[in-house]
Design a protein around this motif. Structure first.
Motif, PDB file in Angstrom:
ATOM      1  N   ARG A  84       0.835  -1.199   0.000  1.00  0.00           N
ATOM      2  CA  ARG A  84       0.000   0.000   0.000  1.00  0.00           C
ATOM      3  C   ARG A  84       0.871   1.251   0.000  1.00  0.00           C
ATOM      4  O   ARG A  84       1.856   1.337   0.730  1.00  0.00           O
ATOM      5  CB  ARG A  84      -0.901   0.029   1.241  1.00  0.00           C
ATOM      6  N   PRO A  85       0.511   2.250  -0.825  1.00  0.00           N
ATOM      7  CA  PRO A  85       1.321   3.480  -0.855  1.00  0.00           C
ATOM      8  C   PRO A  85       1.198   4.262   0.445  1.00  0.00           C
ATOM      9  O   PRO A  85       0.133   4.315   1.052  1.00  0.00           O
ATOM     10  CB  PRO A  85       0.712   4.264  -2.025  1.00  0.00           C
ATOM     11  N   LYS A  86       2.289   4.844   0.838  1.00  0.00           N
ATOM     12  CA  LYS A  86       2.321   5.664   2.055  1.00  0.00           C
ATOM     13  C   LYS A  86       2.275   7.121   1.611  1.00  0.00           C
ATOM     14  O   LYS A  86       3.278   7.834   1.626  1.00  0.00           O
ATOM     15  CB  LYS A  86       3.594   5.355   2.848  1.00  0.00           C
ATOM     16  N   ASP A  87       1.080   7.583   1.238  1.00  0.00           N
ATOM     17  CA  ASP A  87       0.978   8.901   0.601  1.00  0.00           C
ATOM     18  C   ASP A  87      -0.173   9.764   1.121  1.00  0.00           C
ATOM     19  O   ASP A  87      -0.468  10.808   0.531  1.00  0.00           O
ATOM     20  CB  ASP A  87       0.844   8.739  -0.922  1.00  0.00           C
ATOM     21  N   VAL A  88      -0.828   9.352   2.205  1.00  0.00           N
ATOM     22  CA  VAL A  88      -1.851  10.216   2.801  1.00  0.00           C
ATOM     23  C   VAL A  88      -1.141  11.231   3.693  1.00  0.00           C
ATOM     24  O   VAL A  88      -0.457  10.851   4.653  1.00  0.00           O
ATOM     25  CB  VAL A  88      -2.868   9.403   3.625  1.00  0.00           C
ATOM     26  N   PRO A  89      -1.269  12.520   3.390  1.00  0.00           N
ATOM     27  CA  PRO A  89      -0.519  13.524   4.163  1.00  0.00           C
ATOM     28  C   PRO A  89      -1.057  13.684   5.580  1.00  0.00           C
ATOM     29  O   PRO A  89      -2.268  13.668   5.810  1.00  0.00           O
ATOM     30  CB  PRO A  89      -0.728  14.814   3.358  1.00  0.00           C
ATOM     31  N   VAL A  90      -0.134  13.836   6.528  1.00  0.00           N
ATOM     32  CA  VAL A  90      -0.493  14.123   7.915  1.00  0.00           C
ATOM     33  C   VAL A  90      -0.236  15.603   8.160  1.00  0.00           C
ATOM     34  O   VAL A  90       0.897  16.074   8.025  1.00  0.00           O
ATOM     35  CB  VAL A  90       0.330  13.278   8.902  1.00  0.00           C
ATOM     36  N   ARG A  91      -1.279  16.333   8.503  1.00  0.00           N
ATOM     37  CA  ARG A  91      -1.126  17.749   8.815  1.00  0.00           C
ATOM     38  C   ARG A  91      -0.700  17.897  10.266  1.00  0.00           C
ATOM     39  O   ARG A  91      -1.188  17.210  11.155  1.00  0.00           O
ATOM     40  CB  ARG A  91      -2.433  18.496   8.558  1.00  0.00           C
ATOM     41  N   GLY A  92       0.231  18.809  10.491  1.00  0.00           N
ATOM     42  CA  GLY A  92       0.795  18.985  11.818  1.00  0.00           C
ATOM     43  C   GLY A  92      -0.231  19.492  12.819  1.00  0.00           C
ATOM     44  O   GLY A  92      -1.023  20.388  12.520  1.00  0.00           O
ATOM     45  N   THR A  93      -0.228  18.907  14.005  1.00  0.00           N
ATOM     46  CA  THR A  93      -1.093  19.360  15.092  1.00  0.00           C
ATOM     47  C   THR A  93      -0.253  19.586  16.334  1.00  0.00           C
ATOM     48  O   THR A  93       0.791  18.972  16.519  1.00  0.00           O
ATOM     49  CB  THR A  93      -2.184  18.320  15.415  1.00  0.00           C
ATOM     50  N   ALA A  94      -0.734  20.469  17.177  1.00  0.00           N
ATOM     51  CA  ALA A  94      -0.083  20.738  18.461  1.00  0.00           C
ATOM     52  C   ALA A  94      -1.157  21.110  19.461  1.00  0.00           C
ATOM     53  O   ALA A  94      -2.189  21.688  19.095  1.00  0.00           O
ATOM     54  CB  ALA A  94       0.930  21.870  18.327  1.00  0.00           C
ATOM     55  N   GLN A  95      -0.925  20.761  20.720  1.00  0.00           N
ATOM     56  CA  GLN A  95      -1.908  21.060  21.756  1.00  0.00           C
ATOM     57  C   GLN A  95      -1.886  22.543  22.077  1.00  0.00           C
ATOM     58  O   GLN A  95      -0.824  23.158  22.197  1.00  0.00           O
ATOM     59  CB  GLN A  95      -1.627  20.238  23.003  1.00  0.00           C
ATOM     60  N   CYS A  96      -3.086  23.137  22.174  1.00  0.00           N
ATOM     61  CA  CYS A  96      -3.212  24.561  22.492  1.00  0.00           C
ATOM     62  C   CYS A  96      -3.800  24.724  23.891  1.00  0.00           C
ATOM     63  O   CYS A  96      -4.202  23.760  24.533  1.00  0.00           O
ATOM     64  CB  CYS A  96      -4.127  25.248  21.477  1.00  0.00           C
ATOM     65  N   ALA A  97      -3.876  25.973  24.295  1.00  0.00           N
ATOM     66  CA  ALA A  97      -4.510  26.261  25.584  1.00  0.00           C
ATOM     67  C   ALA A  97      -6.003  25.958  25.499  1.00  0.00           C
ATOM     68  O   ALA A  97      -6.613  26.041  24.433  1.00  0.00           O
ATOM     69  CB  ALA A  97      -4.282  27.728  25.942  1.00  0.00           C
ATOM     70  N   ASP A  98      -6.593  25.580  26.631  1.00  0.00           N
ATOM     71  CA  ASP A  98      -8.035  25.357  26.675  1.00  0.00           C
ATOM     72  C   ASP A  98      -8.761  26.662  26.359  1.00  0.00           C
ATOM     73  O   ASP A  98      -8.309  27.752  26.742  1.00  0.00           O
ATOM     74  CB  ASP A  98      -8.458  24.851  28.052  1.00  0.00           C
ATOM     75  N   ARG A  99      -9.912  26.524  25.670  1.00  0.00           N
ATOM     76  CA  ARG A  99     -10.714  27.702  25.331  1.00  0.00           C
ATOM     77  C   ARG A  99     -12.083  27.576  25.985  1.00  0.00           C
ATOM     78  O   ARG A  99     -12.569  26.484  26.259  1.00  0.00           O
ATOM     79  CB  ARG A  99     -10.857  27.848  23.817  1.00  0.00           C
ATOM     80  N   GLU A 100     -12.706  28.723  26.191  1.00  0.00           N
ATOM     81  CA  GLU A 100     -13.977  28.781  26.905  1.00  0.00           C
ATOM     82  C   GLU A 100     -15.140  28.723  25.923  1.00  0.00           C
ATOM     83  O   GLU A 100     -15.172  29.441  24.916  1.00  0.00           O
ATOM     84  CB  GLU A 100     -14.048  30.062  27.738  1.00  0.00           C
ATOM     85  N   PHE A 101     -16.118  27.843  26.203  1.00  0.00           N
ATOM     86  CA  PHE A 101     -17.322  27.709  25.389  1.00  0.00           C
ATOM     87  C   PHE A 101     -18.533  27.602  26.309  1.00  0.00           C
ATOM     88  O   PHE A 101     -18.405  27.405  27.524  1.00  0.00           O
ATOM     89  CB  PHE A 101     -17.239  26.466  24.496  1.00  0.00           C
ATOM     90  N   ASP A 102     -19.718  27.704  25.697  1.00  0.00           N
ATOM     91  CA  ASP A 102     -20.967  27.604  26.443  1.00  0.00           C
ATOM     92  C   ASP A 102     -21.354  26.139  26.593  1.00  0.00           C
ATOM     93  O   ASP A 102     -21.512  25.431  25.591  1.00  0.00           O
ATOM     94  CB  ASP A 102     -22.078  28.369  25.704  1.00  0.00           C
ATOM     95  N   GLY A 103     -21.480  25.666  27.831  1.00  0.00           N
ATOM     96  CA  GLY A 103     -21.858  24.282  28.058  1.00  0.00           C
ATOM     97  C   GLY A 103     -22.893  24.140  29.152  1.00  0.00           C
ATOM     98  O   GLY A 103     -22.638  24.472  30.308  1.00  0.00           O
ATOM     99  N   ARG A 125      -9.217   6.275  -4.337  1.00  0.00           N
ATOM    100  CA  ARG A 125      -9.682   7.352  -5.239  1.00  0.00           C
ATOM    101  C   ARG A 125      -9.978   8.641  -4.487  1.00  0.00           C
ATOM    102  O   ARG A 125     -10.573   9.555  -5.057  1.00  0.00           O
ATOM    103  CB  ARG A 125     -10.929   6.886  -5.990  1.00  0.00           C
ATOM    104  N   ARG A 126      -9.560   8.726  -3.251  1.00  0.00           N
ATOM    105  CA  ARG A 126      -9.847   9.906  -2.442  1.00  0.00           C
ATOM    106  C   ARG A 126      -8.550  10.657  -2.135  1.00  0.00           C
ATOM    107  O   ARG A 126      -7.959  10.502  -1.080  1.00  0.00           O
ATOM    108  CB  ARG A 126     -10.549   9.486  -1.142  1.00  0.00           C
ATOM    109  N   ARG A 127      -8.123  11.485  -3.060  1.00  0.00           N
ATOM    110  CA  ARG A 127      -6.874  12.231  -2.897  1.00  0.00           C
ATOM    111  C   ARG A 127      -7.049  13.472  -2.033  1.00  0.00           C
ATOM    112  O   ARG A 127      -6.065  14.164  -1.729  1.00  0.00           O
ATOM    113  CB  ARG A 127      -6.319  12.628  -4.276  1.00  0.00           C
ATOM    114  N   ASP A 128      -8.278  13.774  -1.638  1.00  0.00           N
ATOM    115  CA  ASP A 128      -8.529  14.936  -0.796  1.00  0.00           C
ATOM    116  C   ASP A 128      -8.424  14.618   0.694  1.00  0.00           C
ATOM    117  O   ASP A 128      -8.360  15.517   1.528  1.00  0.00           O
ATOM    118  CB  ASP A 128      -9.921  15.496  -1.086  1.00  0.00           C
ATOM    119  N   VAL A 129      -8.401  13.336   1.033  1.00  0.00           N
ATOM    120  CA  VAL A 129      -8.348  12.931   2.437  1.00  0.00           C
ATOM    121  C   VAL A 129      -6.985  13.278   3.041  1.00  0.00           C
ATOM    122  O   VAL A 129      -5.948  13.151   2.382  1.00  0.00           O
ATOM    123  CB  VAL A 129      -8.623  11.413   2.567  1.00  0.00           C
ATOM    124  N   TYR A 130      -6.987  13.703   4.302  1.00  0.00           N
ATOM    125  CA  TYR A 130      -5.742  13.938   5.035  1.00  0.00           C
ATOM    126  C   TYR A 130      -5.831  13.247   6.389  1.00  0.00           C
ATOM    127  O   TYR A 130      -6.879  12.675   6.749  1.00  0.00           O
ATOM    128  CB  TYR A 130      -5.468  15.444   5.189  1.00  0.00           C
TER     129      TYR A 130
END
Length: 276
Positions: A128-147, A175-180
């Protein structure tokens, strides 16, 4: 009848001995790496590179392990790291401490029997090709929302445009080249998604209630607007004016104003990715 005072010195000696035993046991585990380094001129950084799988960048390795992206710079500078950090790095690439000490790469280990490999190969076969791109992620500060009528703080992530890694493409996505893909950061979706776990993301299919989603939030800036933070959660409800989302650790539901939402992408369930 008079009672003679207790001689506490013996108790102090026992307590001191127990304390030393506990500290010694903990330090023995934490100092294993230091002992190994003391008898070998090879640096800890060089030892880690010796077991790093070919094609995996340091940045991608750190993201997969759920540790700070500057971890390798710190190790190279200090020639040291704590036991928990090394454990996370090795677990992320499937290498044991014994293999680490022996300098055995994950891709050089003896292959498992075919019967054991079968489910894995159905999804991650070497062809299987190893070609699905992984977009970089990093943990951010917690944000406030209505719950639930009160303000709650929710774990968020940062999503980069930078491609930090590539993962194998299952046959269902040929056939899904848009997936990341993304690596999960943080613990808010445990036990469903663990830190460092990979998720494949479909930017086109409309999510439904109870789907897991990546919600990109926007805010104005000098260039118009930009994506400033990301929520990886489960969709409870998609209303015309808000999204209601759920996380598991700690358990809570909360609402996000639709005006803040730039995009909502569906995380593809494993049962759709794996075709037996």
């Amino acid at each position: 009848m008079s009672i003679a005072p207790l001689d506490m010195s013996s108790y102090d000696d026992i307590a001191s001995k127990i304390c030393r035993q506990r500290i010694t046991g903990r330090n023995h585990r934490l100092s294993a790496i230091a002992d190994m380094m003391a008898s070998d001129p090879t640096t800890l950084y060089e030892r880690l590179l010796a077991v790093k799988p070919a094609g995996l960048s340091e940045n991608a390795w750190a993201l997969r392990a759920g540790v700070n992206r500057g971890v390798f710079a710190n190790i190279r500078k200090r020639n040291a790291a704590n036991h928990a950090t090394i454990s996370k790095l090795l677990d992320a690439i499937g290498v044991t401490f014994a293999e680490f000490e022996a300098g055995i790469r994950a891709d050089e280990k003896e292959p498992a029997p075919k019967a054991v490999q079968a489910p894995r190969l159905a999804f991650r076969g070497d062809d299987r090709p190893k070609d699905v791109p992984v977009r970089g992620t990093a943990q951010c500060a917690d944000r406030e929302f209505d719950g639930d009528g009160a303000q709650v703080f929710v774990e968020t992530m940062q999503l980069d445009d930078e491609v930090v890694d590539h993962v194998r493409r299952p046959a269902s996505l040929d056939r899904r080249r848009d997936v990341y893909a993304i690596y999960f950061n943080g613990t808010s979706m445990e036990p469903r998604y663990e830190p460092g776990e990979v998720a494949y993301v479909d930017p086109k299919r409309t999510p439904r209630s109870r789907d897991y989603v990546v919600v990109q939030l926007r805010k104005p800036d000098d260039d118009g607007e930009r994506i400033y933070t990301v929520l990886a959660k489960r969709l409870v409800k998609a209303a015309p004016t808000y999204l209601e989302l759920e996380q598991f650790n700690p358990p809570l539901t909360f609402r996000v104003d639709r005006k803040q939402v730039a995009h909502m992408h569906r995380i593809i369930p494993w049962e759709e990715l794996v075709a037996f």
